[in-house]
Design an enzyme around this catalytic site. Sequence first.
Site, PDB file in Angstrom:
ATOM      1  N   ARG A 102       0.842  -1.206   0.000  1.00  0.00           N
ATOM      2  CA  ARG A 102       0.000   0.000   0.000  1.00  0.00           C
ATOM      3  C   ARG A 102       0.866   1.240   0.000  1.00  0.00           C
ATOM      4  NH1 ARG A 102      -4.833   0.254   4.265  1.00  0.00           N
ATOM      5  NH2 ARG A 102      -3.146   0.926   5.607  1.00  0.00           N
ATOM      6  N   THR A 106      -1.837   7.250   0.125  1.00  0.00           N
ATOM      7  CA  THR A 106      -3.169   7.005  -0.464  1.00  0.00           C
ATOM      8  C   THR A 106      -3.801   5.692   0.005  1.00  0.00           C
ATOM      9  OG1 THR A 106      -2.238   5.806  -2.336  1.00  0.00           O
ATOM     10  CG2 THR A 106      -2.450   8.209  -2.569  1.00  0.00           C
ATOM     11  N   ASP A 197       0.751  -2.414  12.126  1.00  0.00           N
ATOM     12  CA  ASP A 197       1.216  -2.902  10.815  1.00  0.00           C
ATOM     13  C   ASP A 197       1.669  -4.348  10.971  1.00  0.00           C
ATOM     14  OD1 ASP A 197       3.058  -3.610   8.663  1.00  0.00           O
ATOM     15  OD2 ASP A 197       2.877  -1.520   8.047  1.00  0.00           O
ATOM     16  N   ASP A 200       5.251  -5.313   9.811  1.00  0.00           N
ATOM     17  CA  ASP A 200       6.287  -4.786  10.710  1.00  0.00           C
ATOM     18  C   ASP A 200       6.349  -5.578  12.010  1.00  0.00           C
ATOM     19  OD1 ASP A 200       7.102  -2.824   8.962  1.00  0.00           O
ATOM     20  OD2 ASP A 200       5.955  -1.215   9.910  1.00  0.00           O
TER      21      ASP A 200
HETATM   22  C1  PRP Z   1      -1.055  -4.759   4.447  1.00  0.00           C
HETATM   23  C2  PRP Z   1      -1.780  -6.080   4.594  1.00  0.00           C
HETATM   24  C3  PRP Z   1      -2.653  -6.120   3.374  1.00  0.00           C
HETATM   25  C4  PRP Z   1      -3.004  -4.666   3.197  1.00  0.00           C
HETATM   26  C5  PRP Z   1      -4.405  -4.444   3.667  1.00  0.00           C
HETATM   27  O1  PRP Z   1      -0.005  -4.863   3.575  1.00  0.00           O
HETATM   28  O2  PRP Z   1      -0.937  -7.175   4.701  1.00  0.00           O
HETATM   29  O3  PRP Z   1      -2.002  -6.657   2.238  1.00  0.00           O
HETATM   30  O4  PRP Z   1      -2.078  -3.902   3.969  1.00  0.00           O
HETATM   31  O5  PRP Z   1      -4.832  -3.163   3.392  1.00  0.00           O
HETATM   32  P1  PRP Z   1      -6.008  -2.838   2.368  1.00  0.00           P
HETATM   33  O6  PRP Z   1      -7.128  -3.750   2.692  1.00  0.00           O
HETATM   34  O7  PRP Z   1      -6.326  -1.393   2.676  1.00  0.00           O
HETATM   35  O8  PRP Z   1      -5.485  -2.996   0.973  1.00  0.00           O
HETATM   36  P2  PRP Z   1       1.073  -3.679   3.367  1.00  0.00           P
HETATM   37  O9  PRP Z   1       0.706  -2.854   2.171  1.00  0.00           O
HETATM   38  O10 PRP Z   1       1.247  -2.950   4.660  1.00  0.00           O
HETATM   39  O11 PRP Z   1       2.381  -4.466   2.984  1.00  0.00           O
HETATM   40  P3  PRP Z   1       3.305  -5.446   3.876  1.00  0.00           P
HETATM   41  O12 PRP Z   1       2.513  -6.688   4.145  1.00  0.00           O
HETATM   42  O13 PRP Z   1       4.464  -5.689   2.978  1.00  0.00           O
HETATM   43  O14 PRP Z   1       3.689  -4.724   5.133  1.00  0.00           O
HETATM   44  N1  URA Z   2      -2.205  -3.136   6.983  1.00  0.00           N
HETATM   45  C1  URA Z   2      -1.783  -3.441   8.225  1.00  0.00           C
HETATM   46  O1  URA Z   2      -0.757  -4.119   8.400  1.00  0.00           O
HETATM   47  N2  URA Z   2      -2.505  -2.994   9.268  1.00  0.00           N
HETATM   48  C2  URA Z   2      -3.623  -2.263   9.113  1.00  0.00           C
HETATM   49  O2  URA Z   2      -4.240  -1.876  10.123  1.00  0.00           O
HETATM   50  C3  URA Z   2      -4.045  -1.951   7.820  1.00  0.00           C
HETATM   51  C4  URA Z   2      -3.319  -2.417   6.758  1.00  0.00           C
END
Ligand code: PRP
Ligand code: URA
Length: 206
Positions: A102, A106, A197, A200
């Site tokens: 993400r 945005t 997150d 993380d």
């Molecule tokens: C997180 C999570 C989902 C997404 C959910 O990933 O693992 O893939 O956000 O959010 P959404 O429903 O609003 O699309 P992130 O983009 O943080 O990547 P990561 O897993 O690499 O930390």
């Molecule tokens: N992705 C995450 O890891 N946590 C949230 O709360 C939303 C998106």
Amino acid sequence: MALTVLTHPLAAHLLVRLRDKSTPPDQFRRTTSILTTLLVLEATRTIAYAETHVATPIKITSGQILSQALGAVPVLRAGLGMLDSVVQLFPDVAVGYIGLVRDETTAVASRYYRKLPDLKGRFTLCLDPMLATGGSATQAIEMIKAAGATNIVMVCVVAAPQGVAQLTHTHPDVQIVSAALDEGLDDRRFIVPGLGDFGDRLYGTE
Ligand code: PRP
Ligand code: URA
């Protein structure tokens, strides 16, 4: 609604550990793994099986064996934390990978990786612990369908109502299994109360 929220006391207990901001990454990873086992048992409840017979040391009896192959697609990074449990439960699973991230401003997800096997005929699990706006899940399911899957379950740890509504709208045929349905999203589109997150917390980054 296509949403099932796990109601088992052990799932609730494990979720509290994940929500707790003082839980360190090693415990977070182990807890994710155990909770995923519970989620996957629920998510695969409707996988196909066939009648069989088996000879016990005492007599021949009837039973059921799985007759449908499984596919699993973790969404990187966070979904990787759920994969080991699936592989333990279903050693013959075919695994594909989707990389989505993400945009921090945005909250719109963009793809950086895709490697999917042929999923035709496979009961397919999309693994992503956080269903926030639903944008990532919508994209992931599109790719999973393009790989041939027609029987798909989205497996999450925490879902927001907005993400459930979005995914139900874009892919009404997809079931969602989650350990929690939370209140909503904050102005950064993080789930409230959520657990922060997930990627993380899983990998000790930030
Ligand atoms: C997180 C999570 C989902 C997404 C959910 O990933 O693992 O893939 O956000 O959010 P959404 O429903 O609003 O699309 P992130 O983009 O943080 O990547 P990561 O897993 O690499 O930390
Ligand atoms: N992705 C995450 O890891 N946590 C949230 O709360 C939303 C998106």
